[in-house]
Design a protein around this motif. Structure first.
Motif, mmCIF file in Angstrom:
data_model
loop_
_atom_site.group_PDB
_atom_site.id
_atom_site.type_symbol
_atom_site.label_atom_id
_atom_site.label_comp_id
_atom_site.label_asym_id
_atom_site.label_seq_id
_atom_site.Cartn_x
_atom_site.Cartn_y
_atom_site.Cartn_z
ATOM 1 N N ASP A 342 0.877 -1.171 0.000
ATOM 2 C CA ASP A 342 0.000 0.000 0.000
ATOM 3 C C ASP A 342 0.914 1.220 0.000
ATOM 4 O O ASP A 342 1.361 1.684 1.063
ATOM 5 N N THR A 343 1.235 1.717 -1.187
ATOM 6 C CA THR A 343 2.245 2.771 -1.300
ATOM 7 C C THR A 343 1.832 4.051 -0.571
ATOM 8 O O THR A 343 2.681 4.749 -0.018
ATOM 9 N N ALA A 344 0.536 4.347 -0.547
ATOM 10 C CA ALA A 344 0.074 5.539 0.170
ATOM 11 C C ALA A 344 0.311 5.393 1.669
ATOM 12 O O ALA A 344 0.741 6.336 2.347
ATOM 13 N N ALA A 345 0.047 4.189 2.202
ATOM 14 C CA ALA A 345 0.262 3.951 3.623
ATOM 15 C C ALA A 345 1.747 3.995 3.973
ATOM 16 O O ALA A 345 2.137 4.507 5.031
ATOM 17 N N VAL A 346 2.592 3.464 3.080
ATOM 18 C CA VAL A 346 4.039 3.498 3.314
ATOM 19 C C VAL A 346 4.530 4.939 3.344
ATOM 20 O O VAL A 346 5.277 5.343 4.240
ATOM 21 N N ALA A 347 4.111 5.730 2.370
ATOM 22 C CA ALA A 347 4.523 7.132 2.318
ATOM 23 C C ALA A 347 4.052 7.876 3.565
ATOM 24 O O ALA A 347 4.790 8.694 4.133
ATOM 25 N N ARG A 348 2.826 7.580 3.995
ATOM 26 C CA ARG A 348 2.289 8.245 5.187
ATOM 27 C C ARG A 348 3.079 7.857 6.437
ATOM 28 O O ARG A 348 3.385 8.695 7.280
ATOM 29 N N SER A 349 3.433 6.580 6.538
ATOM 30 C CA SER A 349 4.164 6.111 7.712
ATOM 31 C C SER A 349 5.537 6.777 7.820
ATOM 32 O O SER A 349 5.908 7.285 8.880
ATOM 33 N N TYR A 350 6.291 6.772 6.726
ATOM 34 C CA TYR A 350 7.592 7.426 6.757
ATOM 35 C C TYR A 350 7.445 8.929 6.968
ATOM 36 O O TYR A 350 8.222 9.545 7.699
ATOM 37 N N GLY A 351 6.447 9.514 6.311
ATOM 38 C CA GLY A 351 6.240 10.956 6.423
ATOM 39 C C GLY A 351 5.908 11.396 7.833
ATOM 40 O O GLY A 351 6.410 12.427 8.311
ATOM 41 N N ASP A 355 8.469 13.869 9.600
ATOM 42 C CA ASP A 355 7.981 15.208 9.909
ATOM 43 C C ASP A 355 7.973 15.466 11.415
ATOM 44 O O ASP A 355 8.266 16.578 11.873
ATOM 45 N N ALA A 356 7.634 14.432 12.190
ATOM 46 C CA ALA A 356 7.612 14.589 13.645
ATOM 47 C C ALA A 356 9.008 14.895 14.172
ATOM 48 O O ALA A 356 9.186 15.753 15.045
ATOM 49 N N LEU A 357 10.026 14.217 13.626
ATOM 50 C CA LEU A 357 11.386 14.457 14.090
ATOM 51 C C LEU A 357 11.869 15.836 13.676
ATOM 52 O O LEU A 357 12.466 16.565 14.491
ATOM 53 N N VAL A 358 11.629 16.222 12.422
ATOM 54 C CA VAL A 358 12.051 17.552 11.963
ATOM 55 C C VAL A 358 11.386 18.644 12.798
ATOM 56 O O VAL A 358 12.026 19.625 13.200
ATOM 57 N N SER A 416 13.140 4.996 9.794
ATOM 58 C CA SER A 416 12.291 3.831 9.537
ATOM 59 C C SER A 416 12.020 2.975 10.766
ATOM 60 O O SER A 416 11.047 2.227 10.790
ATOM 61 N N ARG A 417 12.866 3.045 11.771
ATOM 62 C CA ARG A 417 12.665 2.226 12.965
ATOM 63 C C ARG A 417 12.163 3.021 14.161
ATOM 64 O O ARG A 417 12.097 2.500 15.280
ATOM 65 N N LEU A 418 11.827 4.277 13.951
ATOM 66 C CA LEU A 418 11.371 5.113 15.051
ATOM 67 C C LEU A 418 9.902 4.881 15.359
ATOM 68 O O LEU A 418 9.096 4.615 14.463
ATOM 69 N N THR A 419 9.547 5.010 16.637
ATOM 70 C CA THR A 419 8.155 5.030 17.065
ATOM 71 C C THR A 419 7.834 6.440 17.550
ATOM 72 O O THR A 419 8.741 7.275 17.756
ATOM 73 N N ALA A 420 6.566 6.709 17.780
ATOM 74 C CA ALA A 420 6.173 8.029 18.268
ATOM 75 C C ALA A 420 6.844 8.336 19.604
ATOM 76 O O ALA A 420 7.210 9.486 19.886
ATOM 77 N N ALA A 421 7.020 7.300 20.431
ATOM 78 C CA ALA A 421 7.638 7.506 21.743
ATOM 79 C C ALA A 421 9.117 7.849 21.636
ATOM 80 O O ALA A 421 9.692 8.394 22.590
ATOM 81 N N ASP A 422 9.740 7.537 20.506
ATOM 82 C CA ASP A 422 11.166 7.808 20.334
ATOM 83 C C ASP A 422 11.457 9.265 20.007
ATOM 84 O O ASP A 422 12.585 9.735 20.228
ATOM 85 N N ILE A 423 10.504 9.969 19.428
ATOM 86 C CA ILE A 423 10.773 11.280 18.831
ATOM 87 C C ILE A 423 11.321 12.275 19.845
ATOM 88 O O ILE A 423 12.357 12.922 19.611
ATOM 89 N N GLY A 424 10.654 12.428 20.977
ATOM 90 C CA GLY A 424 11.092 13.395 21.974
ATOM 91 C C GLY A 424 12.478 13.112 22.519
ATOM 92 O O GLY A 424 13.359 13.993 22.480
ATOM 93 N N PRO A 425 12.737 11.903 23.037
ATOM 94 C CA PRO A 425 14.084 11.606 23.544
ATOM 95 C C PRO A 425 15.173 11.748 22.484
ATOM 96 O O PRO A 425 16.268 12.235 22.776
#
Length: 443
Positions: A342-351, A355-358, A416-425
């Motif tokens: 599902d290319t749209a889902a893949v793009a959304r997941s990476y995005g 974006d959260a990290l940036v 690619s291996r990050l979770t939402a909980a990883d972003i802040g730390p």
């Protein structure tokens, strides 16, 4: 000038081997100037043409480079030392964000596709003498490229994008020719160009792709080819937008004899539209790999281009491997047509992760870049120090030195291996490691 090391040999091959031994042992370090050809010829009591032939061999192997009247010198980064070796090993307990792999959870299961390919092969075994490209594979790939505005052209198949880039460069250029490359850019290309005996010149990159003024400058200076990443540029995530594409096409149109190579690195993993540059020069190639969206181990890439370029690539390929496995071509075709990704889902997941990290880094005063794809590029004041501090904090990242020629220091983080909980730390650790924010872009 050569310290204690003395070049020896009577034949060109012996002289070249002697220089390579010195480079390999470190006795002829990067940047060391070799003696003028006539001087060395007199010292070795050989014809100057013999030394010229030795130096030519060394240039073709990527060991030395020649800068006109400034003479020949050992390359700053010999081709025998690939940038990929500049990696940080993640010790136990440290998260590895430097390897650049896709999220394995987003890759399809290959079993059904391989079984489907094997079933076709059972009925029609692949044998010598058959067409190197599966017709259905070529038709599907060509239709997809038509939909994205890639100019009409025949289709070839290579063992990944780098294989395609190498074959296209070799089809048109000779040792000593200049190739414009993105800086920062894909480390494998930065290694490949000098390994082919070619001279790499840097072109700056911003979030919208290659900087137009830089492209104009290097083409006017005589660059014979340029390699451009359309989307999800590695390492910066740059993506060529509509406006930038128009400007670049205008520049390329003024240099129709330049070989254009486009790598659509973000195919099937980004949701930004493609704005191809192909067709503005007499010779061009457009490449798409299955690696990032369907699996790096598939080693299948689609190549199209002008008829002469594709014919030269296919002709030389016939004299080497012959063809890329038709089993793999059929497996990739099955993945495409079955909707295995599902290319749209893949793009959304990476995005979302990117974006959260940036955004988190921006909140902490750290400028970072990552418009598309799975990488984020972070300029730092001290690359070595930043890497060490991040390792201490539990994160391994890729050194910017793997990807840059003359641009400022930086590190690359793969999300690619990050979770939402990883972003802040992670953002906290990067902000602490990055040093004072630079008021400049990575170009």
């Amino acid at each position: 000038m050569l310290g204690e090391y003395r070049i020896s040999g009577r034949r060109a091959s012996e002289i070249a081997a002697s220089v390579e031994r010195g480079v390999g042992t470190g006795e002829l370090p990067p940047g060391h100037v070799l003696p003028p050809m006539r001087e060395l010829a007199a010292r070795l009591e050989v014809n100057p043409n013999t030394v010229a032939a030795a130096y030519r061999t060394l240039r073709e192997r990527g060991v030395i480079e020649t800068a006109g009247r400034r003479g020949s010198r050992v390359r700053p980064r010999p081709a025998s030392t690939p940038r990929g070796s500049l990696r940080i090993e993640a010790p136990p307990g440290v998260r590895d964000l430097g390897e650049g792999n896709p999220d394995s959870a987003l890759l399809p299961t290959l079993g059904p596709a391989l079984a489907a390919a094997a079933a076709v092969d059972a009925e029609h075994p692949g044998l010598y003498g058959e067409a190197p490209v599966v017709p259905e594979f070529a038709a599907y790939a060509r239709t997809a490229m038509d939909a994205d505005g890639v100019p009409e052209g025949p289709v070839a198949v290579t063992s990944g994008s780098l294989d395609a880039i190498e074959r296209v460069l070799a089809a048109h250029l000779r040792p000593g020719d200049t190739v414009a490359v993105e800086d920062p850019g894909w480390g494998s290309v930065l290694d490949l160009v000098p390994a082919l005996g070619l001279h790499a010149v840097p072109v700056g990159v911003d979030d919208d792709g290659p900087v137009v003024a830089d492209v104009e400058r290097v083409l006017r200076a005589g660059a014979r080819a340029i390699v451009v990443t359309d989307r999800a540029q590695n390492p910066t995530g740059a993506s060529v937008g509509a406006g930038r594409a128009r400007e670049l096409r205008a520049v390329l149109a003024r240099h129709p004899d330049v070989l254009l190579i486009e790598d659509d690195h973000g195919h099937a993993i980004v949701d930004l539209p493609l704005h191809p540059l192909a067709g503005t020069t007499d010779h061009w190639a457009f490449i798409r790999s299955a690696a990032k969206a369907y699996g790096p181990d598939l080693r299948v890439a689609v190549l199209t281009g002008d008829a002469v370029t594709v014919d030269r690539v296919a002709g030389r390929q016939r004299l080497g491997p012959g063809w890329v496995s038709r089993l793999l071509q059929r497996a990739v075709l099955h993945l495409w047509t079955s909707g295995a990704v599902d290319t749209a889902a893949v793009a959304r997941s990476y995005g979302e992760r990117r974006d959260a990290l940036v955004h988190a880094l921006a909140e902490r005063g750290v400028a970072a870049h990552g418009r598309s794809g799975m990488n984020v590029w972070v300029p730092v004041s001290d690359e070595t120090g930043a890497i060490a501090r991040l390792l201490h904090a539990g994160w391994a990242v890729a050194p910017g030195a793997r990807f840059r020629m003359s641009t400022p220091q930086a590190v690359r983080l793969t999300v690619s291996r990050l979770t939402a909980a990883d972003i802040g730390p992670l953002a906290d650790a990067v902000a602490a490691a990055a040093g004072p924010a630079r008021p400049v872009s990575y170009g």
